[in-house]
Each structure stands twice: as C-alpha cells, then as structure tokens.
Design an enzyme around this catalytic site. Structure first.
Site, PDB file in Angstrom:
ATOM      1  N   GLU A  66      -5.518  -8.207   0.358  1.00 27.80           N
ATOM      2  CA  GLU A  66      -6.416  -8.157   1.767  1.00 27.80           C
ATOM      3  C   GLU A  66      -7.873  -7.719   1.292  1.00 27.80           C
ATOM      4  O   GLU A  66      -8.233  -6.847   0.467  1.00 27.80           O
ATOM      5  CB  GLU A  66      -5.841  -6.704   2.657  1.00 27.80           C
ATOM      6  CG  GLU A  66      -4.544  -6.919   3.079  1.00 27.80           C
ATOM      7  CD  GLU A  66      -3.910  -5.743   3.622  1.00 27.80           C
ATOM      8  OE1 GLU A  66      -4.675  -4.835   4.015  1.00 27.80           O
ATOM      9  OE2 GLU A  66      -2.606  -5.669   3.719  1.00 27.80           O
ATOM     10  N   GLU A 116       0.796  -1.357  -0.051  1.00 24.87           N
ATOM     11  CA  GLU A 116       0.076  -0.100   0.029  1.00 24.87           C
ATOM     12  C   GLU A 116       0.903   1.255  -0.033  1.00 24.87           C
ATOM     13  O   GLU A 116       0.873   2.053   1.036  1.00 24.87           O
ATOM     14  CB  GLU A 116      -0.998   0.069   1.141  1.00 24.87           C
ATOM     15  CG  GLU A 116      -1.816  -0.942   1.277  1.00 24.87           C
ATOM     16  CD  GLU A 116      -3.188  -0.825   2.263  1.00 24.87           C
ATOM     17  OE1 GLU A 116      -2.977  -0.349   2.996  1.00 24.87           O
ATOM     18  OE2 GLU A 116      -4.068  -1.375   2.119  1.00 24.87           O
TER      19      GLU A 116
HETATM   20  C1  FCB Z   1      -4.682  -1.981   5.376  1.00 21.88           C
HETATM   21  C2  FCB Z   1      -3.312  -2.532   6.109  1.00 21.88           C
HETATM   22  C3  FCB Z   1      -3.158  -3.578   7.014  1.00 21.88           C
HETATM   23  C4  FCB Z   1      -4.454  -3.272   7.938  1.00 21.88           C
HETATM   24  C5  FCB Z   1      -5.690  -3.085   7.095  1.00 21.88           C
HETATM   25  C6  FCB Z   1      -6.998  -3.014   7.980  1.00 21.88           C
HETATM   26  O1  FCB Z   1      -4.567  -0.692   4.999  1.00 21.88           O
HETATM   27  O2  FCB Z   1      -2.366  -2.825   4.847  1.00 21.88           O
HETATM   28  O3  FCB Z   1      -2.089  -3.552   7.566  1.00 21.88           O
HETATM   29  O4  FCB Z   1      -4.195  -2.501   8.670  1.00 21.88           O
HETATM   30  O5  FCB Z   1      -5.544  -2.029   6.280  1.00 21.88           O
END
Ligand code: FCB
Length: 432
Positions: free
Chosen positions: A345, A159
C-alpha cells in the site's frame, strides 16, 4: 527515463469491507466492523457496492492497465461463524473474481485478513484469544486449497499494528477496546496467525503487510534520539524483528512488560512459528519526526505534527515524505537481508476529481523513491497503490478519498481520475 525490473507488479489495492457492501448477501456472517461507526458516523453497509458490481470493476481494472490487484477475502463470507461449516456461495464468489482477473491478465494478490473478523470469534475474545489463531489457520488452509492453483501471492494479515492498537488500545477501530495489554496480546496472536498460515501453504508465497512508519529524531539531543528509537520499536521493530529475525526486540519487551506486566501469552516456540513467509509487504503513507515527551502514553515520546513542521502536506494532513520511503526500503535490506519486498500500500487523500494533480505528483515522487531503492539493490518486486477506488475509510468514513477512480456514492458511478490514467501509463510502459 527510469525503467523498472522485468516482471514488476503494478497493482492497485482494496479490502473487502471497504468496498463490498452487501453485508447480508449469500449467507455472509457478521463481522466486527458491521455497524461499527467511527467518528464519521458512516458505516460499510453499502460502501462501493462492489459485491454486486464486481464484474464492472474488473473491467475497469483492465482498462486502467494494471497487471496485479490486491484485494481481501471476507472471512465471514467463507465461514459465517469464523469456523466450519463453509459457505459455498462465498467461496464461489471469490472463485469467479479470481478467474475474471486472470482472464484479463491481472494477477490476484489475495489478503486473508483485512480487519473484518467474524463477530462470532470476537464473542469468544477475538484476537486476544489464542484459539482464533487456529480458526485462522483453518480458514487460510481452505483458501489455499480452493484458490491456490491460481493465486501465487498471499498476504496473511494486514497491518497488525493498526488493527492491534487502533482496535484494542485506542478504541477507534473495531472491536473498540481500550486496553494496552489486550492489544499486545492481540498483536502477538495476529503475528502467530501469520506464521501458522505460512506453515499451511503448499505452493506459492506468503507475506505479511506491515504499516511501517520510519522515525526521525526531532533534534540531535540524546532524549529525542531515544524517543525516535522507542517509536521505531513500537511501530516497526516489534513486527520486523519477530517475523524476519524470530525474536521480539529486548528493549521493547522490557518497555511493554513495564506497562502491562509479563507477556506470558508468548509461549515457547511461538517466535519460531512467527518467523515465516517468503516476502514482506510494506504499507507506507508517511514518516514520523519524534521528540521526547516525558509521561506521554503509552511511551514517553510524541510525533511532531506535520502542520507544525512547515512541510508539504497531502489533503489528509500527512507530510508528503517520499525520500523516507527510500530510506525505509534501504534500511530493511541493511537490517533484515535480501527478503523480497512488495509495496502493498501507498497512497494519499486528495480531494479533486477527475482532476487530482496532487495525487499525480504524489505517485511520481513515491515511484521515484521506490526506483531509487531498487537501484541501491533493494529487491522490491511490486507496487500497489492504495486505492483502486474511493472507499470506506474505516473510522473516517467516506469523506477521505484515496482512489485512482472516483466513486459517486449516490449513483455508484465510477470515473477514472487523472491519476488513474497516469498510473496506467506508467504500469503499461514499466517506466517512469
Ligand atoms: C491502511 C489500511 C487500508 C486503508 C489505508 C488508507 O492503514 O490498511 O485499509 O485504510 O490505510
């Protein structure tokens, strides 16, 4: 019944700083997150004590039934000062972790940078300093040499928007800076670091994980459409175009230059380097409904708050928006071609434990959304739920709970939630 492709990766995700604790163990150097307490006042000093409890946690992963685990290496455990000399105890730790996963048939998917930059590099300017890119390339090469015989898929950078903007412009994440120009510069170097790592790889695959945020105009008005397009440029196109097309979008180059001056830190050849990797990682949490907001910084738009919209919300207050995930995946293929995708994610804050019906429903709706995209021909190769267990949620501390497994921070007891059992069944049957 919806079946997923053969060899689909069913994983869960974590990152080192959010779970490990033991910040002084085995020669680890300081990172920019050490002692950085956000608005919650919490720190990652102990977190889930995973650095000491990792064997039990690997057992638990096996019991859940996943076939993949995404975790990050702590750069300051391998290189306490960010550069040579290497700390052999740190190297040995992840070596054992990788072997233990493989023994249980769990594929390790390894992130190299999930925000815990060695403090020594920050002292020289961190990601604003171009030299950090070469330090990262050396760290990446060391990891490829040490673990590349067993690790196939690598996430280079997690990210760059969040680390770049929240850390260098909003100041709510480490290193806590508040300068848009510095943030754009840091982001450029993070992208360059991805490309340099991809060049160092000898076998296997690399990808970068983006925090993608699909945008929708609040109305059909031209002004709102334009606003949504800028928001898309800021969060999504800047990153996707760079890595998948080898160019920054012209409209955003111009907008950034208006705000922060010429981007002279973008050197000839950089975008050729950035345009590397074998797959793209998608981190998806929610969408944005966007309207024009003249004068708003850094750009003249605002995201309509989910509470204002009368839509279903997670316990974290985000809109539950699974169909936007399908739209996003379909758009990635339409705009950027057939590059393989990993959902690196996806998850949500829900309070209940062990009974968390909200998360069970969230999982089902988002997995249906992924399946819909696959049926439309999008090459999604795997899904990683955020998160394996409750953990240190950065500036928000320990209050938000994202885990499929509950963590009692007093005793460090782990309890699988209903969602964890449910996810395990889906993973085992490769179907929904
Ligand atoms: C993302 C991050 C991860 C976690 C999630 C909820 O932005 O990559 O580390 O904090 O959000």
């Amino acid at each position: 019944m919806r079946r997923f492709p053969d060899d689909f990766l069913w994983g869960v995700a974590t990152s080192a700083f959010q779970i490990e604790g033991a910040l002084d163990a085995d020669g680890r150097g300081r990172s920019i997150w050490d002692g950085f307490a956000g608005e919650s006042g919490d720190t990652g000093d102990v977190a889930c004590d995973h650095y000491r409890r990792w064997r039990n946690d690997v057992e638990l992963l096996g019991e859940l039934g996943v076939n993949a685990y995404r975790f990050s290496l702590a750069w300051p455990r391998l290189f306490p000062t960010g550069r040579a000399p290497l700390e052999p105890r740190g190297l040995a730790h992840y070596d054992r972790l990788i072997d233990a996963l493989l023994e249980r048939g769990i594929e390790p998917v390894v992130t190299l940078f999930h925000w815990d930059l060695p403090q020594a590099l920050q002292d020289e300017g961190g990601w604003r300093n171009r030299d950090t890119v070469e330090a990262f390339a050396e760290y990446a090469r060391t990891c490829f040499d040490a673990y590349g015989d067993r690790v196939r898929r690598w996430i280079t950078i997690n990210e760059p928007w969040v680390h770049g903007i929240l850390g260098h412009f909003d100041g709510i994440h480490a290193p806590g800076e508040k300068d848009l120009r510095g943030a754009v510069q840091a982001i450029h170097h993070l992208l360059l670091a991805h490309g340099r790592a991809a060049q160092e790889l000898r076998s296997g695959e690399t990808g970068i994980a983006f925090s993608l945020f699909p945008t929708y105009p609040a109305s059909d008005d031209d002004a709102d459409r334009e606003a949504a397009w800028i928001c898309d440029g800021y969060h999504n196109r800047w990153f996707l175009d760079a890595v998948l097309k080898g160019s920054y979008p012209d409209d955003m180059r111009e907008l950034f230059a208006q705000r922060v001056g010429p981007l002279e830190f973008v050197l000839d050849g950089d975008l050729d380097t950035i345009a590397g990797g074998d797959f793209v990682g998608v981190n998806y949490y929610s969408r944005g409904v966007v309207r024009a907001a003249p004068g708003k910084q850094p750009f003249p738009y605002e995201v309509v708050s989910a509470r204002e919209m009368n839509v279903p919300l997670t316990d974290g207050g985000y809109e539950i928006a699974p169909t936007a995930l399908t739209d996003l995946l379909v758009r990635l293929r339409a705009d950027y071609g057939d590059i393989p995708i990993l959902i690196t994610e996806n998850g949500a804050i829900y309070r209940g434990a062990p009974h968390d019906p909200g998360r069970v429903a969230f999982l089902d709706s988002h997995l249906r959304a992924v399946h819909d995209a696959i049926e439309q021909g999008v090459p999604v190769r795997g899904y990683f739920h955020w998160s394996f267990m409750d953990n240190f949620e950065w500036a928000l501390g320990y209050e938000p709970r994202f885990g499929l497994v509950h963590v009692d921070y007093e005793t460090q007891a782990r309890t699988v939630k209903d969602s964890g059992r449910h996810y395990g069944e889906i993973a085992r049957s490769n179907a929904l």
